[in-house]
Design an enzyme around this catalytic site. Sequence first.
Site, mmCIF file in Angstrom:
data_model
loop_
_atom_site.group_PDB
_atom_site.id
_atom_site.type_symbol
_atom_site.label_atom_id
_atom_site.label_comp_id
_atom_site.label_asym_id
_atom_site.label_seq_id
_atom_site.Cartn_x
_atom_site.Cartn_y
_atom_site.Cartn_z
ATOM 1 N NE ARG A 197 -11.827 -21.900 -66.252
ATOM 2 C CZ ARG A 197 -11.224 -21.655 -65.101
ATOM 3 N NH1 ARG A 197 -11.754 -20.789 -64.258
ATOM 4 N NH2 ARG A 197 -10.114 -22.276 -64.760
ATOM 5 C CB ALA A 198 -9.623 -23.239 -73.066
ATOM 6 C CD GLU A 199 -12.861 -28.369 -74.764
ATOM 7 O OE1 GLU A 199 -12.133 -29.323 -75.090
ATOM 8 O OE2 GLU A 199 -13.841 -28.493 -73.994
ATOM 9 C CG ASP A 264 -11.878 -38.401 -70.957
ATOM 10 O OD1 ASP A 264 -12.292 -37.534 -71.746
ATOM 11 O OD2 ASP A 264 -10.831 -39.043 -71.147
#
Length: 310
Positions: A197-199, A264
């Site tokens: 979300r932040a990215e 990952d």
Amino acid sequence: MTAPTREQLARARVLVVGDAMLDRYWFGAVDRISPEAPVPVVRVNREEERLGGAANVALNVKTLGAQATLMTVVGDDEPARKLKQLLERQGVAALLGHDPQLYTIVKLRVIGRSQQLIRIDFENQPDHEVLAAMLGDYERALPQHDAVLFSDYGKGGLTHIPRMIELARQLSKPVLIDPKGSDYSRYAGATVITPNRAELAQVIGPWTSEAQLHERAQALRAEHRLEGLLLTRSEEGISLFDAQGHAQVPAQAREVFDVTGAGDTVIATLAAMLGSGHTLREAMPVANRAGGIVVGKFGTASVSYEELFA
């Protein structure tokens, strides 16, 4: 949830390209505060080393039962030798470039009373493109792999990513990208990118409604010719934006112990699934389940076939 057979996964070959790291953990007892400064004194009684960054992504592919090759550049130092040992021990094939100007990235975490007290990073910014010399190796490796996964940690290893994507797509290989930064034009033409979300908010701005998110995500996908944009949303699960619209899988309800490396695991599972012939929509719930399992573990961790499909 579409479960691949062990045989299907065992045939899938994933090439992981990106910034590899060595994760070091120092565990100890905390009995007192230092007389020199208001900080805890940790008496270290155990040390542990794990594969981190792109190396952890490759390990996740391998643990799931697929074949993994890691392509990365390391320094000419002790952490590089340790990284090589760990890769060999885990059965991850490696195409390692060596650059004496580079420090192999080490993330040292000091743990006391089951809590991370501090993280110390050892790294330098290379003044040149560290993977440029390996483009030939990359071209030679491509035909032997079923999917290509770029693990971008913004450490200088993937400046040539547009050319690498182009080469993979010419051979009709699925290309998966764990993105960094706010310029997604360098990922144009990829099969799928997997921001959190932040990215994503860094690129499309914060959204105030689901409708706004859907509109902006689809516009971004179209602009960069991506088949899919898969958004990892923590407790809200995973959303996939593709040509068919939007699909969402809710989070698997479980105790969250440590979110380190969960992204990952998600992208590694997607790559193994796409490499074994599954579609993004078939792969998404499996990747979501894998992410849900790994957050219940400590530190950078991975998920086995038994855990995922039991």
